[in-house]
Motif scaffolding. Structure first.
Motif, PDB file in Angstrom:
ATOM      1  N   ASN A 437       0.825  -1.212   0.000  1.00 41.91           N
ATOM      2  CA  ASN A 437       0.000   0.000   0.000  1.00 41.91           C
ATOM      3  C   ASN A 437       0.859   1.261   0.000  1.00 41.91           C
ATOM      4  O   ASN A 437       2.025   1.249   0.404  1.00 41.91           O
ATOM      5  CB  ASN A 437      -0.922   0.016   1.218  1.00 41.91           C
ATOM      6  CG  ASN A 437      -2.056  -0.977   1.094  1.00 41.91           C
ATOM      7  OD1 ASN A 437      -2.394  -1.398  -0.017  1.00 41.91           O
ATOM      8  ND2 ASN A 437      -2.631  -1.370   2.206  1.00 41.91           N
ATOM      9  N   ASP A 512      -2.798  -5.620   5.608  1.00 41.49           N
ATOM     10  CA  ASP A 512      -3.564  -4.461   5.152  1.00 41.49           C
ATOM     11  C   ASP A 512      -3.318  -3.271   6.071  1.00 41.49           C
ATOM     12  O   ASP A 512      -2.812  -3.401   7.197  1.00 41.49           O
ATOM     13  CB  ASP A 512      -5.049  -4.805   5.118  1.00 41.49           C
ATOM     14  CG  ASP A 512      -5.834  -3.926   4.158  1.00 41.49           C
ATOM     15  OD1 ASP A 512      -5.210  -3.165   3.380  1.00 41.49           O
ATOM     16  OD2 ASP A 512      -7.075  -4.005   4.178  1.00 41.49           O
ATOM     17  N   ASN A 517      -7.791   1.061   3.606  1.00 41.88           N
ATOM     18  CA  ASN A 517      -7.307  -0.254   3.155  1.00 41.88           C
ATOM     19  C   ASN A 517      -6.591  -0.144   1.813  1.00 41.88           C
ATOM     20  O   ASN A 517      -6.622   0.895   1.143  1.00 41.88           O
ATOM     21  CB  ASN A 517      -8.479  -1.213   2.938  1.00 41.88           C
ATOM     22  CG  ASN A 517      -9.235  -1.570   4.190  1.00 41.88           C
ATOM     23  OD1 ASN A 517     -10.349  -2.069   4.113  1.00 41.88           O
ATOM     24  ND2 ASN A 517      -8.665  -1.334   5.364  1.00 41.88           N
ATOM     25  N   THR A 522      -5.261  -4.374  -2.891  1.00 44.28           N
ATOM     26  CA  THR A 522      -5.723  -5.643  -2.326  1.00 44.28           C
ATOM     27  C   THR A 522      -6.142  -6.612  -3.427  1.00 44.28           C
ATOM     28  O   THR A 522      -5.792  -7.801  -3.397  1.00 44.28           O
ATOM     29  CB  THR A 522      -6.881  -5.414  -1.348  1.00 44.28           C
ATOM     30  OG1 THR A 522      -6.411  -4.651  -0.231  1.00 44.28           O
ATOM     31  CG2 THR A 522      -7.444  -6.732  -0.836  1.00 44.28           C
ATOM     32  N   THR A 534      -6.914  -8.284   6.910  1.00 44.65           N
ATOM     33  CA  THR A 534      -7.421  -6.940   7.160  1.00 44.65           C
ATOM     34  C   THR A 534      -8.173  -6.901   8.480  1.00 44.65           C
ATOM     35  O   THR A 534      -8.321  -7.924   9.168  1.00 44.65           O
ATOM     36  CB  THR A 534      -8.333  -6.469   6.005  1.00 44.65           C
ATOM     37  OG1 THR A 534      -8.573  -5.066   6.118  1.00 44.65           O
ATOM     38  CG2 THR A 534      -9.669  -7.207   6.015  1.00 44.65           C
ATOM     39  N   SER A 545     -11.303  -3.919   1.769  1.00 46.59           N
ATOM     40  CA  SER A 545     -10.714  -5.259   1.738  1.00 46.59           C
ATOM     41  C   SER A 545     -11.711  -6.296   2.243  1.00 46.59           C
ATOM     42  O   SER A 545     -11.728  -7.439   1.763  1.00 46.59           O
ATOM     43  CB  SER A 545      -9.430  -5.301   2.559  1.00 46.59           C
ATOM     44  OG  SER A 545      -8.404  -4.553   1.915  1.00 46.59           O
TER      45      SER A 545
END
Length: 640
Positions: A437, A512, A517, A522, A534, A545
């Motif tokens: 992320n 996550d 998220n 994802t 998550t 997620s």
């Protein structure tokens, strides 16, 4: 000699406040003597009698005489044109000073303000340093505003820009919020841990007015509270409910087909949004729907596109159109449903939606929350991201699809190829936790949880995507401060898409982030076969997620809270057998379950559009729509 006498008389009239006589004398003088000082005195006299436009023109004429004070006359002319609302004229004249902006911060301010109003923040960015060095606090604020508007350009210097402004205005919480935006972008955890509690304390004390100055998109990254998310609206246009009523009452001619218009600046195949929706656009039933893309994408980005965009819909380029011109184009095509794919993200044209563009207006995929202050009838979601408990926090009605709000493209997206740990620079014998992320999504609290996981799983490492060397250094410093040796923290930079999908295969478990998220991130991990852990969320952005994991058939990867998140991660690392079964299930479900079934998704989305149109045709106000699910698949869907 006669001209000198006339000028002296006019000057005497001016100095004694007899401006009408001065104007009369100067006008007569200009019949025979058009020099810089005469025009300059005329400009000053016009100002005294409230003739601002004439004063601006007179100063411009004084500049054109090319005398000793020409530059100062030009400066005055630009300022007057700007203050009288003739901003195009002011901007055009300012070009003559482009190499002298450092000497005239007030002109830099005018240019920067005009460029921002025109939607050209990237051009305005060149002015930022000049504005920040000005003694005028409004100039400094503009410099910071330019920086925040172009936050996605990843300049670590922006942290210092915002810090300087906060040092000058230490009690302004809105400035503190701006500073925190850049700190999150570059993972400057020490500053976040110092200043976020000040924001939290202000809110706890009932001080919330400053939240209206927070960016709607940025707000999601520090709070999952839907009420607070609603209050952030610094970058939103003006909207009243009466505008919706007026729009819906406008005459409209319905056709045999439903005319859908998609509005976005992301219509090129490399963009994350297109990696999600491309196949859905290609699959729209052309016997029932006409599809038009109202494109305001950057031409340079379109140059990178390798797809046939006409397969997505008829492309109408509105980038260089004014909002009024774009509105006329949309109306000329009789669009029934205008779908905004941007929301409050960079490069939006949401103002067009507030001008009564279509009888039905919809938000989908671009922004994970209510698109506050924009005239929208529906927000497309599902029962996970938009549960009934969220209804009080949205003015849009919910159009909930039965399985997931997020489409995915299984046809134009490459399948991941397994690579070795060595190719990724990772240890072969360790359990690899991974975060793909964006750095802005990694909060100090998230890192603390990751550190707890690592401490309890000695044979594990963590692998983190970073966007800059500064981010990498700040993240590593936080891990070390929490007692995790540097040798257990690995980093990766951005890669070309297919290579990125390939490297996902070497991780054991995706971790996550929250309150935002992974969204496309994802689904990319799941597409590559990687389980993602998550936490059950509290708003749209923190529930994404959850939606995707249900749609791929792995709900056990949704932890109830932070403690459960840590416990599950530790359990999987100490005993990977259950995780191997989940991974096998993801592989088996990929071409059967709804998450990557673009055709199934498209039919559900079309059903939502039909329901919206039926209500509009019947003269009914928008209301919540829950689309029923098609029968489950009995055979895998095709992937070219």
């Amino acid at each position: 000699m006669l001209n000198e006498i006339s000028y002296s008389v006019a000057s005497k009239h001016f100095k004694t406040g007899r401006y009408t006589e001065a104007l009369s004398t100067l006008n007569k003088l200009l019949d025979t003597k058009r020099d810089a000082r005469t025009y300059a005195l005329l400009a000053k006299t016009c100002l005294q009698v409230g003739m601002v436009d004439q004063a601006a023109t007179s100063y411009e004429l004084a500049y054109q005489q090319d005398g000793m004070d020409a530059e100062s006359y030009l400066v005055e002319s630009i300022k007057l044109y700007f203050n009288s609302g003739q901003k195009d004229k002011a901007l055009a004249l300012s070009n003559k000073l482009i190499h002298r902006f450092h000497k005239y911060p007030e002109i830099t301010y005018i240019v920067g303000t005009t460029l921002l109003e025109r939607g050209e923040p990237r051009i305005a960015r060149a002015l930022k340093s000049i504005l920040m060095k000005s003694d005028n606090i409004d100039h400094v604020k503009l410099g910071a505003r330019i920086a925040i508007t172009t936050w996605d350009l990843f300049d670590p210097k922006d942290i210092e820009t915002a810090r300087q402004l906060l040092a000058k205005l230490p009690r302004q919480q809105a400035v503190r919020l701006m500073y925190l935006v850049f700190c999150r972008e570059h993972s400057k955890f020490d500053a976040i841990e110092k200043h976020q509690p000040i924001i939290d304390a202000a809110i706890a004390s009932g001080e919330t007015a400053f939240l209206s100055l927070d960016g709607t998109f940025f707000n999601l990254h520090w709070t999952g509270d839907e009420h607070i998310n609603q209050l952030a609206r610094s970058n939103t246009p003006v909207f009243t409910p009466e505008m919706s009523v007026k729009r819906r009452q406008m005459p409209h001619e319905w056709g045999q087909k439903i005319r859908i218009g998609y509005l976005s600046s992301d219509f090129f195949d490399k963009h994350a949004t297109m990696k999600l929706i491309r196949r859905v656009l290609e699959l729209h039933d052309r016997d029932r729907f006409d599809v038009t893309l109202f494109c305001h994408s950057d031409p340079d980005l379109i140059q990178t596109n390798e797809a046939d965009r006409e397969l997505w819909g008829h492309v109408v380029t509105i980038r260089d159109m004014t909002n009024e011109e774009a509105l006329a184009e949309i109306k000329a095509r009789g669009i029934d449903i205008l779908v905004d794919l941007k929301g409050h993200t960079a490069g939006n044209r949401t103002k067009i939606l507030n001008m009564g563009a279509a009888p039905v207006q919809v938000a989908w995929i671009g922004f994970p929350g209510s698109t506050v202050n924009v005239d929208l009838d529906y927000a497309v979601g599902d029962h996970y991201v938009l549960p009934d408990s969220s209804k009080p926090h949205y003015y849009e009605k919910f159009a909930r699809l039965p399985e997931t709000y997020q489409p995915n493209d299984p046809v134009n997206r490459p399948l991941a190829k397994q690579i070795s740990r060595a190719e990724a620079g990772l240890p072969e014998d360790a359990f690899v936790f991974a975060s793909f992320n964006a750095n802005r999504k990694i909060t100090p609290r998230t890192v603390e949880l990751w550190c707890e996981i690592l401490k309890r799983t000695p044979n594990s490492v963590i692998w983190i995507l970073h966007n800059s060397q500064d981010s990498k250094a700040h993240i590593l410093a936080k891990f070390i401060a929490m007692g995790i040796p540097a040798k257990r923290v690995f980093f990766m930079g951005k890669l070309e898409f297919s290579l990125h999908l390939n490297r996902i295969t070497v991780a054991d478990l995706g971790l996550d982030t929250f309150p935002v998220n992974g969204h496309t991130t994802t689904s990319e991990q799941l597409w590559s076969g990687l389980p993602v852990l998550t936490v059950k969320g509290t708003n749209f952005a923190s529930r994404v997620s959850e939606s995707l994991l249900h749609a791929i058939g792995t709900p056990e990867l949704i932890a109830e809270d932070e403690a459960a998140y840590v416990e599950q991660a530790v359990s999987y690392a100490l005993d990977p057998a259950p995780l191997k079964e989940i991974r096998a299930r993801i592989d088996a479900n990929r071409f059967m379950m709804p998450l990557f079934d673009a055709e199934r998704f498209c039919r559900h989305l079309e059903a939502a559009y039909v329901a919206m149109i039926d209500k509009a045709k019947a003269g009914e106000a928008p209301d919540h729509i829950d689309v029923p699910a098609l029968p489950p698949r009995t055979e895998p869907f095709e992937v070219r």
